[in-house]
Design a protein around this motif. Structure first.
Motif, short mmCIF file in Angstrom:
data_model
loop_
_atom_site.label_atom_id
_atom_site.label_comp_id
_atom_site.label_asym_id
_atom_site.label_seq_id
_atom_site.Cartn_x
_atom_site.Cartn_y
_atom_site.Cartn_z
N ILE A 158 0.84 -1.20 0.00
CA ILE A 158 0.00 0.00 0.00
C ILE A 158 0.87 1.25 0.00
O ILE A 158 0.56 2.22 -0.68
CB ILE A 158 -0.93 -0.01 1.23
CG1 ILE A 158 -1.81 -1.23 1.22
CG2 ILE A 158 -1.71 1.28 1.32
CD1 ILE A 158 -3.20 -1.07 0.70
N ASN A 159 1.96 1.25 0.76
CA ASN A 159 2.84 2.42 0.80
C ASN A 159 3.47 2.71 -0.56
O ASN A 159 3.59 3.86 -0.96
CB ASN A 159 3.94 2.24 1.84
CG ASN A 159 3.39 2.36 3.24
OD1 ASN A 159 2.36 2.98 3.45
ND2 ASN A 159 4.08 1.75 4.18
N ARG A 160 3.89 1.66 -1.26
CA ARG A 160 4.49 1.85 -2.59
C ARG A 160 3.45 2.38 -3.57
O ARG A 160 3.74 3.25 -4.38
CB ARG A 160 5.08 0.56 -3.12
CG ARG A 160 6.37 0.18 -2.45
CD ARG A 160 7.04 -0.93 -3.17
NE ARG A 160 6.10 -2.04 -3.39
CZ ARG A 160 6.39 -3.14 -4.03
NH1 ARG A 160 7.59 -3.31 -4.53
NH2 ARG A 160 5.51 -4.09 -4.18
N LEU A 161 2.23 1.86 -3.48
CA LEU A 161 1.17 2.29 -4.38
C LEU A 161 0.77 3.74 -4.08
O LEU A 161 0.59 4.54 -5.00
CB LEU A 161 -0.04 1.37 -4.23
CG LEU A 161 -1.17 1.54 -5.25
CD1 LEU A 161 -0.64 1.31 -6.65
CD2 LEU A 161 -2.29 0.57 -4.94
N GLY A 162 0.69 4.08 -2.81
CA GLY A 162 0.38 5.45 -2.43
C GLY A 162 1.46 6.42 -2.86
O GLY A 162 1.19 7.52 -3.32
N PHE B 268 3.46 6.00 -5.41
CA PHE B 268 3.38 6.10 -6.86
C PHE B 268 2.31 7.12 -7.27
O PHE B 268 2.54 7.97 -8.13
CB PHE B 268 3.06 4.74 -7.49
CG PHE B 268 2.74 4.82 -8.95
CD1 PHE B 268 3.73 5.03 -9.88
CD2 PHE B 268 1.42 4.73 -9.37
CE1 PHE B 268 3.43 5.13 -11.24
CE2 PHE B 268 1.10 4.82 -10.71
CZ PHE B 268 2.11 5.02 -11.65
N PHE B 269 1.13 7.04 -6.65
CA PHE B 269 0.05 7.96 -7.00
C PHE B 269 0.39 9.40 -6.59
O PHE B 269 0.05 10.34 -7.29
CB PHE B 269 -1.27 7.53 -6.38
CG PHE B 269 -1.90 6.37 -7.09
CD1 PHE B 269 -2.16 6.43 -8.45
CD2 PHE B 269 -2.22 5.22 -6.40
CE1 PHE B 269 -2.73 5.36 -9.12
CE2 PHE B 269 -2.79 4.14 -7.06
CZ PHE B 269 -3.04 4.22 -8.42
N THR B 270 1.07 9.56 -5.47
CA THR B 270 1.49 10.89 -5.05
C THR B 270 2.48 11.49 -6.03
O THR B 270 2.34 12.64 -6.46
CB THR B 270 2.12 10.84 -3.64
OG1 THR B 270 1.16 10.30 -2.73
CG2 THR B 270 2.55 12.21 -3.18
N GLU B 271 3.48 10.72 -6.41
CA GLU B 271 4.48 11.20 -7.37
C GLU B 271 3.84 11.48 -8.73
O GLU B 271 4.15 12.48 -9.38
CB GLU B 271 5.60 10.17 -7.52
CG GLU B 271 6.78 10.65 -8.32
CD GLU B 271 7.53 11.79 -7.67
OE1 GLU B 271 8.15 12.57 -8.41
OE2 GLU B 271 7.51 11.90 -6.43
N ALA B 272 2.94 10.61 -9.17
CA ALA B 272 2.25 10.83 -10.45
C ALA B 272 1.40 12.09 -10.41
O ALA B 272 1.37 12.86 -11.38
CB ALA B 272 1.38 9.61 -10.78
#
Length: 80
Positions: free
Chosen positions: A2-6, A8-12
């Motif tokens: 979940i942390n990696r996915l979050g 990724f979405f923050t950076e995107a």
């Protein structure tokens, strides 16, 4: 996971926001230059700002760096 996915979405979302600001600056400077004279300097400033991002300078103020390149290279870019 979940942390990696979050992350990724923050950076995107940061990249999308930067690109939106850059596109607004591009459009505003085209209009500022009187459409015909503003097209080439605004496009050159767009590429210069993007190139600086790719070299890792992500903390630059977008409007200030864009406008500085636009102002300095206005007549050079119109000479093309």
């Amino acid at each position: 996971m979940i942390n990696r996915l979050g992350g990724f979405f923050t950076e995107a979302s940061f990249w999308i926001w930067r690109m939106m600001q850059l596109n607004w600056a591009w459009l505003a400077h085209i209009l500022l230059g009187g459409v015909v004279l503003g097209l080439f300097p605004a496009t050159g400033a767009l590429f210069a700002t993007t190139r600086r991002w790719l070299h890792g300078e992500l903390d630059l103020p977008i409007w200030k760096s864009f406008h500085t390149f636009y102002r300095i290279n206005f007549w050079k870019m119109n000479g093309i």
